[in-house]
Design a protein around this motif. Sequence first.
Motif, PDB file in Angstrom:
ATOM      1  N   THR A  38       0.830  -1.206   0.000  1.00 31.83           N
ATOM      2  CA  THR A  38       0.000   0.000   0.000  1.00 31.83           C
ATOM      3  C   THR A  38       0.865   1.257   0.000  1.00 31.83           C
ATOM      4  O   THR A  38       0.623   2.194  -0.759  1.00 31.83           O
ATOM      5  N   VAL A  39       1.891   1.286   0.857  1.00 34.22           N
ATOM      6  CA  VAL A  39       2.806   2.438   0.912  1.00 34.22           C
ATOM      7  C   VAL A  39       3.528   2.603  -0.424  1.00 34.22           C
ATOM      8  O   VAL A  39       3.673   3.717  -0.935  1.00 34.22           O
ATOM      9  N   LEU A  40       3.982   1.512  -1.003  1.00 31.49           N
ATOM     10  CA  LEU A  40       4.652   1.564  -2.300  1.00 31.49           C
ATOM     11  C   LEU A  40       3.710   2.102  -3.377  1.00 31.49           C
ATOM     12  O   LEU A  40       4.105   2.954  -4.194  1.00 31.49           O
ATOM     13  N   ALA A  41       2.455   1.656  -3.385  1.00 29.71           N
ATOM     14  CA  ALA A  41       1.482   2.126  -4.375  1.00 29.71           C
ATOM     15  C   ALA A  41       1.209   3.617  -4.196  1.00 29.71           C
ATOM     16  O   ALA A  41       1.178   4.373  -5.186  1.00 29.71           O
ATOM     17  N   ILE A  45       2.092   6.548  -6.924  1.00 31.08           N
ATOM     18  CA  ILE A  45       1.048   7.473  -7.389  1.00 31.08           C
ATOM     19  C   ILE A  45       1.477   8.912  -7.146  1.00 31.08           C
ATOM     20  O   ILE A  45       1.320   9.777  -8.003  1.00 31.08           O
ATOM     21  N   TRP A  46       2.054   9.164  -5.967  1.00 37.72           N
ATOM     22  CA  TRP A  46       2.524  10.517  -5.653  1.00 37.72           C
ATOM     23  C   TRP A  46       3.621  10.956  -6.622  1.00 37.72           C
ATOM     24  O   TRP A  46       3.558  12.040  -7.180  1.00 37.72           O
TER      25      TRP A  46
END
Length: 172
Positions: A38-41, A45-46
């Motif tokens: 989730t953090v990687l996604a 995206i950022w």
Amino acid sequence: MNAALLPLRQRLPGRRQWLSTWQARTARERRWLSVMVTVLAITLIWLLLIEPAWREREKLQRNLPQLRMQAAQMRALAEQHKSLPAPTQARPLDNAALEQVLQVHGLRAQRIAVTADDVRLQFDAVPFAQLLQALASLQKEQRLSVRDASLEATADAGQVKGQLQLRRMGNE
């Protein structure tokens, strides 16, 4: 499970291997892996979508005052253009009109050849300053510009002889 997705899930290569690896993990490991994915996604995206748009927005905000000033200058120039007088129609080219302009400036051409939008003049010993004044008048009144000039100084100071080819402006 949804019957429509079942064939698709069964066709995915490596699905069984991934599923067995995932189920071999403890609940805590699965939770940590889910958080990391989730953090990687969110990071991707950022970095790929939000941050470049944010930078561009800031850049546009910095340029906006200058762009507004340029737009105001363009509006002022457009208003100034509207207030200018309409261009006058140039008279048709003929020998008499050309000779009259030359006479006003104290010049006499040896030869004048006029075509639709082209004029050829030949001079023998004329004052250079008066020739320039005549050319300025021809440009203003007849919309003629010098296309070709072949001038040479004579023995008398300030005198030139030669040929000029003039063309109606806008017909280049």
